[in-house]
Design a protein around this motif. Structure first.
Motif, PDB file in Angstrom:
ATOM      1  N   GLY A 174       0.835  -1.196   0.000  1.00  0.00           N
ATOM      2  CA  GLY A 174       0.000   0.000   0.000  1.00  0.00           C
ATOM      3  C   GLY A 174       0.869   1.245   0.000  1.00  0.00           C
ATOM      4  N   ILE A 175       0.257   2.392  -0.284  1.00  0.00           N
ATOM      5  CA  ILE A 175       0.998   3.657  -0.205  1.00  0.00           C
ATOM      6  C   ILE A 175       0.268   4.588   0.749  1.00  0.00           C
ATOM      7  CG2 ILE A 175      -0.118   4.657  -2.290  1.00  0.00           C
ATOM      8  CD1 ILE A 175       2.808   5.940  -2.735  1.00  0.00           C
ATOM      9  N   ASP A 196       5.326  -1.234   3.394  1.00  0.00           N
ATOM     10  CA  ASP A 196       4.509  -0.312   2.601  1.00  0.00           C
ATOM     11  C   ASP A 196       5.318   0.934   2.215  1.00  0.00           C
ATOM     12  OD1 ASP A 196       2.319  -1.896   2.443  1.00  0.00           O
ATOM     13  OD2 ASP A 196       0.952  -0.571   3.532  1.00  0.00           O
ATOM     14  N   ILE A 197       4.751   1.671   1.290  1.00  0.00           N
ATOM     15  CA  ILE A 197       5.430   2.873   0.789  1.00  0.00           C
ATOM     16  C   ILE A 197       4.845   4.089   1.489  1.00  0.00           C
ATOM     17  CG2 ILE A 197       5.760   4.332  -1.279  1.00  0.00           C
ATOM     18  CD1 ILE A 197       5.341   0.623  -1.650  1.00  0.00           C
ATOM     19  N   ASP A 256      10.645  -0.710   8.446  1.00  0.00           N
ATOM     20  CA  ASP A 256      11.066  -1.198   7.122  1.00  0.00           C
ATOM     21  C   ASP A 256      10.125  -0.698   6.028  1.00  0.00           C
ATOM     22  OD1 ASP A 256      12.646  -2.455   5.304  1.00  0.00           O
ATOM     23  OD2 ASP A 256      11.744  -4.434   5.563  1.00  0.00           O
ATOM     24  N   LEU A 257       9.869   0.610   6.046  1.00  0.00           N
ATOM     25  CA  LEU A 257       9.005   1.222   5.032  1.00  0.00           C
ATOM     26  C   LEU A 257       9.872   1.685   3.863  1.00  0.00           C
ATOM     27  CD1 LEU A 257       6.819   3.399   7.457  1.00  0.00           C
ATOM     28  CD2 LEU A 257       6.382   1.060   6.651  1.00  0.00           C
ATOM     29  N   LEU A 258       9.257   1.826   2.696  1.00  0.00           N
ATOM     30  CA  LEU A 258       9.988   2.341   1.539  1.00  0.00           C
ATOM     31  C   LEU A 258       9.527   3.770   1.277  1.00  0.00           C
ATOM     32  CD1 LEU A 258      11.836   2.090  -0.948  1.00  0.00           C
ATOM     33  CD2 LEU A 258       9.915   1.043  -2.171  1.00  0.00           C
ATOM     34  N   PRO A 259      10.390   4.767   1.500  1.00  0.00           N
ATOM     35  CA  PRO A 259       9.947   6.142   1.256  1.00  0.00           C
ATOM     36  C   PRO A 259       9.967   6.508  -0.230  1.00  0.00           C
ATOM     37  CG  PRO A 259      11.850   6.079   2.752  1.00  0.00           C
ATOM     38  CD  PRO A 259      11.731   4.730   2.098  1.00  0.00           C
ATOM     39  N   LEU A 260       8.951   7.239  -0.610  1.00  0.00           N
ATOM     40  CA  LEU A 260       8.916   7.899  -1.911  1.00  0.00           C
ATOM     41  C   LEU A 260       8.890   9.386  -1.591  1.00  0.00           C
ATOM     42  CD1 LEU A 260       8.278   8.670  -4.832  1.00  0.00           C
ATOM     43  CD2 LEU A 260       5.956   7.830  -4.492  1.00  0.00           C
TER      44      LEU A 260
END
Ligand code: LMR
Length: 398
Positions: free
Chosen positions: A123-124, A173-174, A205-209
């Motif tokens: 999800g974002i 999630d992002i 452990d999130l992926l940043p945009l």
């Protein structure tokens, strides 16, 4: 008949304002809608550095053949240096790659499709509020969209609520963050806040945009990149969307890039193979002109310094408009009420005006701003600050 049951949807809430404003015959109208910079003459000029770069390109260009799927590699390299710093370790380690896109919006859409296809099930999470098109880009791509609190009903930045919400985001999630000049609110995180966000992002452990659409409009070209560089140094993986619309004044040329930072050079190549495939299916190859202009400017020290001075000039003018508006509101006893305008950064101010007040401003005073109460400060006519303040005071006391 095939087109019978097609639902008519409302026009774009931001671009639609341009049309309504253009149709308004009132000579004393105010355009505080779409995020476009205007100078003292009320114009959105082509920057001098851009004009010079265009002349050079015109003299030199011998072909209009396609650029590759990732666009022009010189543009990608120079833009990556602008965003991450020319001494960035990631550049030396070949851990960052740029894909040229039609504007920052194109970069967001490319990113959305990449997440959908290559990171299934993720999800974002968007700030509440955020740029309305963030909501639709990710939803249209088929992602599950969630929100974290950012600015509340009291029109104040709420960092504790933001952090608490991020703690609850599912691992992997992002999370979309605005590098600077938050759109629509203008409220930015402090460096201490960013460090706390980084801490949660790491632990969960999130992926940043990171959406970086206003580099140079907040505190300066280098200063505005601070958080992006902090995250790029600290994390193995990062997505960055960069726009050249505002800081190069290239709005209609649709110039931007998706920068991917990967844990190693091989991983980066894997990701880039997917991005080229997705881009090919979206727009085939990106438009060239704006990116060629940017590469020409950033690759020539003289042009680059002329451009940096012009960006700084725009930044300072916006800051002056903010303080000018506050001064103009003072005689109406409203400078305290609108003190946040002086704290916010970039083109936009979440004024705190209600949608009913925004409507009154439009109908009675021909002042155009987004229904959320977002005003484009960079569109204010400095010679008519008093008239604007008077109109605002009238709807505030109505
Ligand atoms: C805005 O928010 O006004 C700008 O980013 C322009 C746009 O495309 O909406």
């Amino acid at each position: 008949m095939h087109f019978g049951p097609i639902e008519r949807v409302p026009g774009d809430p931001i671009l639609g304002l341009m049309e309504s404003y253009a149709k308004d015959a009132n000579p004393n109208k105010f355009d505080l809608g779409v995020g476009v910079y205007k100078d003292a003459m009320g114009l959105t000029p082509v920057l001098a550095a851009v004009k010079q770069a265009e002349q050079r390109l015109l003299d030199r260009q011998t072909s209009k053949t396609y650029v590759g799927g990732h666009g022009d590699s010189t543009f990608g390299q120079l833009l990556s240096e602008l965003v991450l710093g020319s001494d960035s370790r990631l550049l030396r380690e070949l851990r960052v790659g740029a894909t040229q896109t039609p504007g920052g919006t194109g970069a967001l859409r490319l990113c959305a499709d990449f997440i959908k296809h290559c990171l299934p099930g993720r999800g974002i999470w968007l700030s509440d509020p955020t740029w309305p098109i963030h909501e639709t880009i990710f939803a249209t791509a088929g992602l599950k969209v969630g929100h974290y609190p950012y600015v509340g009903q009291d029109n104040r930045l709420n960092v504790p609520a933001m952090l608490a919400a991020l703690e609850a985001v599912p691992k992997g999630d992002i999370v979309l963050l605005h590098a600077c000049c938050h759109n629509p609110t203008g409220f930015d995180l402090s460096q201490a806040d960013w460090k706390q966000v980084l801490d949660v992002v790491r632990r969960r452990d999130l992926l940043p945009l990171i959406d970086f659409a206003y580099q140079g409009f907040g505190d300066g070209l280098e200063q505005d990149a601070w958080a992006v560089r902090l995250f790029a140094e600290a994390l193995p993986e990062l997505l960055i969307t960069s726009s050249c619309s505002k800081n190069f004044g290239l709005y209609r040329e649709r110039t931007g890039a998706l920068l991917v930072c990967a844990s190693d050079a091989q991983k980066l190549l894997d990701v880039r193979s997917q991005l080229a495939f997705i881009a090919r299916n979206l727009w085939s190859t990106p438009p060239d002109h704006g990116a060629a202009v940017v590469a020409e400017i950033l690759g020539n020290p003289g042009l680059k310094s002329l451009w940096a001075d012009e960006v700084e000039g725009m930044r300072l003018r916006i800051a002056q408009l903010r303080s000018g508006l506050l001064e103009a509101l003072a005689p109406y006893g409203l400078s305290e009420h609108f003190a946040h305008i002086g704290v916010q950064r970039g083109m936009f101010s979440y004024t705190g005006l209600t949608s009913a007040q925004v409507q009154q401003l439009r109908e009675k005073h021909s002042v155009y701003m987004v229904g959320s109460g977002r005003a484009n400060v960079a569109g204010i006519d400095a010679t008519r600050l008093d008239a604007l303040a008077k109109a605002i005071s009238e709807v505030c006391t109505a």
